[in-house]
Enzyme design. Structure first.
Site, PDB file in Angstrom:
ATOM      1  N   LEU A   1      39.538 -23.806  14.261  1.00  0.00           N
ATOM      2  CA  LEU A   1      38.137 -23.439  14.046  1.00  0.00           C
ATOM      3  C   LEU A   1      37.263 -24.567  14.574  1.00  0.00           C
ATOM      4  O   LEU A   1      37.439 -25.724  14.191  1.00  0.00           O
ATOM      5  CB  LEU A   1      37.869 -23.211  12.557  1.00  0.00           C
ATOM      6  CG  LEU A   1      36.417 -22.923  12.149  1.00  0.00           C
ATOM      7  CD1 LEU A   1      35.899 -21.655  12.830  1.00  0.00           C
ATOM      8  CD2 LEU A   1      36.324 -22.795  10.633  1.00  0.00           C
TER       9      LEU A   1
ATOM     10  N   ILE B   1      40.772 -28.412  12.983  1.00  0.00           N
ATOM     11  CA  ILE B   1      39.346 -28.439  13.315  1.00  0.00           C
ATOM     12  C   ILE B   1      39.197 -28.806  14.788  1.00  0.00           C
ATOM     13  O   ILE B   1      39.695 -29.842  15.230  1.00  0.00           O
ATOM     14  CB  ILE B   1      38.580 -29.447  12.439  1.00  0.00           C
ATOM     15  CG1 ILE B   1      38.688 -29.076  10.963  1.00  0.00           C
ATOM     16  CG2 ILE B   1      37.120 -29.525  12.882  1.00  0.00           C
ATOM     17  CD1 ILE B   1      38.064 -27.744  10.597  1.00  0.00           C
ATOM     18  N   LYS B   2      38.510 -27.953  15.550  1.00  0.00           N
ATOM     19  CA  LYS B   2      38.331 -28.203  16.977  1.00  0.00           C
ATOM     20  C   LYS B   2      37.105 -29.088  17.202  1.00  0.00           C
ATOM     21  O   LYS B   2      36.001 -28.763  16.761  1.00  0.00           O
ATOM     22  CB  LYS B   2      38.164 -26.886  17.733  1.00  0.00           C
ATOM     23  CG  LYS B   2      39.442 -26.076  17.831  1.00  0.00           C
ATOM     24  CD  LYS B   2      39.232 -24.765  18.569  1.00  0.00           C
ATOM     25  CE  LYS B   2      39.238 -24.961  20.051  1.00  0.00           C
ATOM     26  NZ  LYS B   2      39.232 -23.641  20.769  1.00  0.00           N
ATOM     27  N   ILE B   3      37.333 -30.179  17.899  1.00  0.00           N
ATOM     28  CA  ILE B   3      36.260 -31.122  18.233  1.00  0.00           C
ATOM     29  C   ILE B   3      36.257 -31.327  19.743  1.00  0.00           C
ATOM     30  O   ILE B   3      37.293 -31.658  20.326  1.00  0.00           O
ATOM     31  CB  ILE B   3      36.473 -32.472  17.511  1.00  0.00           C
ATOM     32  CG1 ILE B   3      36.426 -32.279  15.984  1.00  0.00           C
ATOM     33  CG2 ILE B   3      35.434 -33.495  17.962  1.00  0.00           C
ATOM     34  CD1 ILE B   3      36.716 -33.548  15.198  1.00  0.00           C
TER      35      ILE B   3
END
Length: 372
Positions: free
Chosen positions: A106, A137-139
């Site tokens: 996400l 977590i997509k960064i």
């Protein structure tokens, strides 16, 4: 063995690059898990598309209207709900693979791509809201994103680093990963529970480079078409092997850390003249992930023919491709910098479309409620 099982035996985990409420409620996602899909990734483009189709979100939108939610709150609730449910579907895979796979990604708000502190706060909020250990977590791998990657990892948050196009930036991402784990160790976290992948984009490189090769127009230029994406990704894997053989990594490994796997993203071919599984069969090596759009996944299941490791042993040839491009006047640095800018812009545009779609759905639900 099925094709997906064969790829897995060669070290490649196949993930789906698609997520929607309909995919979850129809049972299709569970069916794909049964076929050997080991994870799923999402992004603003995917969510915007899903929300614009059908009425899968109508019930939740009605509840959000009743609760007085604004657009940003509604987007947060809708996306985290989809991801939470997907995490639950993939939990058996997560358990079976000791946390390596069964992952659902996400992304933080892409408008924060150049805001380190904002990205860190967004990562914390999403991690806490989904509250599933198999979340990633997509960064984005912008310069400003590097610090946020380390911070998130240092707090025990598993991370999918996205929008990586250049070898230098990929090396910086791996260093940010190591820094984050070192800080996590100092903070007392169990390193074995912190996972990460680094999403290295493939087909977009070919699209940009091939357009420039067509402008050059020589026979030498034509011979280089559709070679840059694979060459770039293969050299990224060489960098991966180098970093995860260093004494710095060995210290973390002995403390229980897991390596940050290379993930091949943007693996749907853009050129119809290319084999539709090109970026699957030609990017096979141990400890990698290939996240595929549905069309590419279907093609892979149907007719892909894996032929062993197609990365290691190709480094000299791959470097030669990049060198020949430079000799033709095609600047690698210029290409990858442009692709990063465009990648951030595309995600911001999709986020805007997502916000507008949710705004429209909320307004429609309010009108319907008032009419009743």
């Amino acid at each position: 063995m099925s094709t997906l099982q064969e790829l897995h035996s060669l070290g490649v985990s196949v993930w789906l690059d698609d997520l929607s409420r309909e995919l979850i409620t129809s049972g299709e996602l569970e069916r794909l898990v049964g076929k050997g899909v080991l994870g799923v990734t999402s992004n603003p483009t995917i969510f915007a598309s899903a929300l614009a189709k059908g009425d899968s979100y109508s019930e939740q939108v009605g509840e959000l209207v009743a609760a007085g939610a604004d657009t940003d709150k509604a987007v947060f609730e809708i996306t985290t709900e989809d991801v939470r449910r997907a995490c639950d579907i993939f939990k058996p895979v997560y358990d079976r693979t000791d946390g390596v796979d069964g992952r659902v990604s996400l992304e933080v708000d892409p408008r924060l791509a150049h805001d380190t502190a904002g990205t860190e706060e967004s990562a914390r909020s999403l991690w806490q809201a989904v509250s599933r250990e198999n979340l990633l977590i997509k960064i984005p791998a912008t310069v400003e994103g590097l610090g946020a990657i380390s911070t998130a990892l240092s707090e025990g948050i598993s991370v999918n680093v996205t929008l990586i196009f250049s070898l230098d930036r990929y090396r910086a991402v791996m260093q940010a990963f190591l820094t984050g784990l070192e800080q996590a160790k100092q903070n007392g976290h169990d390193l074995s529970t912190i996972h990460s992948v680094a999403s290295f984009f493939v087909s977009r490189v070919d699209s940009e480079v091939d357009a420039r090769l067509d402008e050059v127009g020589t026979e030498e230029a034509k011979a280089l078409r559709s070679k840059a994406g694979l060459a770039n990704a293969r050299l990224a894997y060489q960098a991966y092997e180098e970093v995860f053989a260093t004494p710095r990594w060995q210290v973390l490994k002995e403390a229980g850390a897991r390596p940050q796997r290379a993930l091949w993203a943007s693996t749907g071919v853009k050129d119809p003249n290319l084999p539709d599984t090109l970026y699957v069969t030609e990017l096979v090596a141990p400890d990698t992930v290939n996240t595929m759009p549905g069309k590419t996944l279907d093609a892979t299941i149907d007719h892909a023919e894996p032929n062993g490791d197609t990365i290691r042993g190709s480094y000299g040839e791959s470097q030669q491709v990049l060198d020949e491009l430079e000799r033709l006047g095609i600047s690698y640095t210029e290409v990858v910098e442009k692709l990063e800018r465009e990648g951030v812009d595309k995600f911001e545009k999709s986020w805007g479309e997502l916000l507008q779609t949710v705004t429209d759905e909320l307004e429609r639900a309010r009108t319907q409620r008032d009419a009743e």
